[in-house]
Design an enzyme around this catalytic site. Structure first.
Site, mmCIF file in Angstrom:
data_model
loop_
_atom_site.group_PDB
_atom_site.id
_atom_site.type_symbol
_atom_site.label_atom_id
_atom_site.label_comp_id
_atom_site.label_asym_id
_atom_site.label_seq_id
_atom_site.Cartn_x
_atom_site.Cartn_y
_atom_site.Cartn_z
ATOM 1 N N GLU A 35 0.773 -1.240 0.000
ATOM 2 C CA GLU A 35 0.000 0.000 0.000
ATOM 3 C C GLU A 35 0.811 1.300 0.000
ATOM 4 O OE1 GLU A 35 -3.150 0.064 2.880
ATOM 5 O OE2 GLU A 35 -4.230 -1.552 1.905
ATOM 6 N N VAL A 36 1.323 1.643 -1.144
ATOM 7 C CA VAL A 36 1.872 2.992 -1.330
ATOM 8 C C VAL A 36 0.673 3.949 -1.346
ATOM 9 C CG1 VAL A 36 3.080 4.529 -2.907
ATOM 10 C CG2 VAL A 36 3.885 2.176 -2.581
#
Length: 343
Positions: free
Chosen positions: A141-142
Site C-alpha cells: 500500500e503505497v
C-alpha cells in the site's frame, strides 16, 4: 480473459503477527502457531499472505534479526506440511508506514530507498529458493497518489535486485493510493512473465469500515446494512468520509446499485489492462469489519467473490485473527463456516 494465478486463488492474511503486532517474542511465538496453519488448511483455501514489517527481521543498524526470520521459515514449513502456498509481503519498510504518512519519508530519502533494496537482496537470498510455493510482494500500500512515477522506478530497481538472485520467483507489485484498483493502469508494463499486479478492495468503504475508530470522521456507532439503497450509500459516504468516500462518488463508473454489478464495473478497467499486458491480477486484501451485521457480511463476500471467480482473480481475505476483521473472532461465530465457503 486474464492469466489465472494457480495455487493462489483463495487465501487469508496473517495480519497482526509479524506486522502491526507486538515485537515481544512471547507475543510473536504464540499469536500464530502450527495449529493455526493446520486450521486454515482445513478451510480448503490454497494459500496465506504473510505480512512482515522490516523491524521484525532487521535491527536499526541493519543486522538481521534471526528470530524474526525463524518465524517466516516456520510458516513456510507449516504451509508445506499442510499443503498451502504463501505470499511473503513486506508490509512496512524503513521510513515507510502505510498507516502513518506523517512518519514516512521513504520517497524523499535515497538512503532509505537503498536500504529497501538491501532488504530485498537479503529476503530474495533467503526465500526465493521456495519459488515453487512462495511469491514475494515488494511493498504494501503505497498511499500518496503523487508518487506513481517515482514508485515505478523504485519498484523496478527492487525487482531487478530480486532478479539478480532469482530469475523465476514470482513478484507482486501494486499501485499507489493504497493499492487502489484504479492505479493498476499507472504501473509499468510487467518486466517479465513472473510479475503479478495486486490491488486491495474494501469497497464500498462506508460499509466495510463502518464504525472504524481509525477513521477520524467515522462515528463509532455508525451502522449500515448490505446491500442498501445506492443513494443512501452515496449520502453517507459524502457526509462521513468526504474526500475518502471512495469510488461511489465517481460517476464515470456508471454505478447505480450495490451488488455484483458494482464490483464488475469497479474491476472492469483493471481486468482489461491485465488482459492487454498479459499479466495476472491478485487481490491481496479484502474484507468487512467485525462491527457489521455478520449476515450482511455474507452477502458482501458472496457478491465480490462472484466476480473474483468469474475472472479467475486470486485473493486473500483480511484477516485470520483480530485486527478488527479477524474471521475467528466472536463476531463470526454463527456464520463462520458460510464465510469460509465464500473465501
Amino acid at each position: 480473459m486474464i492469466k489465472k494465478l494457480e495455487g493462489f486463488q483463495k487465501g487469508i492474511n496473517l495480519g497482526g503477527w509479524l506486522s502491526q503486532g507486538e515485537l515481544d517474542l512471547g507475543y510473536i511465538n504464540t499469536f500464530i502457531t502450527e495449529d493455526d496453519i493446520k486450521r486454515i488448511a482445513s478451510w480448503k483455501v490454497d494459500h496465506v499472505r504473510l505480512p512482515v514489517d522490516y523491524d521484525v527481521i532487521q535491527a536499526y543498524d541493519e543486522t538481521p534479526i534471526e528470530s524474526g526470520h525463524r518465524c517466516i521459515l516456520n510458516c513456510i514449513e507449516w504451509c508445506k506440511k499442510y499443503g498451502l502456498n504463501i505470499v511473503l509481503d513486506l508490509h512496512k519498510t524503513a521510513g515507510y508506514v502505510f498507516d502513518d504518512q506523517k512518519g514516512s519519508n521513504f520517497f524523499e530519502s535515497v538512503e532509505l530507498q537503498e536500504r529497501f533494496y538491501r532488504i530485498w537482496d537479503d529476503l530474495a537470498k533467503r526465500y526465493s529458493k521456495y519459488s515453487d510455493m512462495l511469491i514475494l510482494e515488494i511493498l504494501n500500500e503505497v498511499v500518496d497518489p503523487n508518487v506513481a512515477v517515482q514508485w515505478n522506478k523504485i519498484a523496478d530497481k527492487a525487482i531487478r535486485t530480486i532478479r539478480n538472485i532469482s530469475k523465476d520467483v514470482r513478484i507482486i507489485v501494486g499501485g499507489v493510493e493504497n493499492n487502489s484498483i484504479t492505479s493498476i493502469k499507472l504501473l509499468d508494463p510487467p518486466a517479465d512473465e513472473n510479475i503479478i499486479y495486486t490491488f486491495h478492495c474494501y469497497e464500498p468503504l462506508i460499509y466495510t469500515h463502518q464504525g472504524a475508530c481509525w477513521i477520524e470522521t467515522m462515528p463509532l456507532d455508525m451502522r449500515l446494512p448490505y446491500p442498501a439503497d445506492f443513494e443512501l450509500y452515496k449520502e453517507k459516504s459524502a457526509e462521513i468520509l468526504g474526500d475518502r468516500a471512495g469510488f461511489l462518488m465517481d460517476e464515470s463508473f456508471g454505478f447505480n446499485e450495490i451488488g455484483p454489478d458494482f464490483f464488475e464495473k469497479l474491476f472492469k478497467e483493471a481486468i482489461q489492462i491485465a488482459s492487454e499486458r498479459d499479466v495476472t491480477l491478485y487481490c491481496g486484501e479484502y474484507g468487512v469489519i467485525d462491527r457489521a451485521n455478520p449476515h450482511d457480511s455474507i452477502r458482501w463476500y458472496r457478491d465480490i467473490n462472484s466476480v473474483f471467480n468469474k475472472y479467475g482473480i486470486g485473493r486473500a481475505a483480511w484477516t485470520y485473527k483480530e485486527k478488527d476483521f479477524g474471521l475467528i473472532g466472536p463476531a463470526y461465530d454463527e456464520i463462520r463456516d458460510e464465510i469460509i465457503s465464500l473465501l
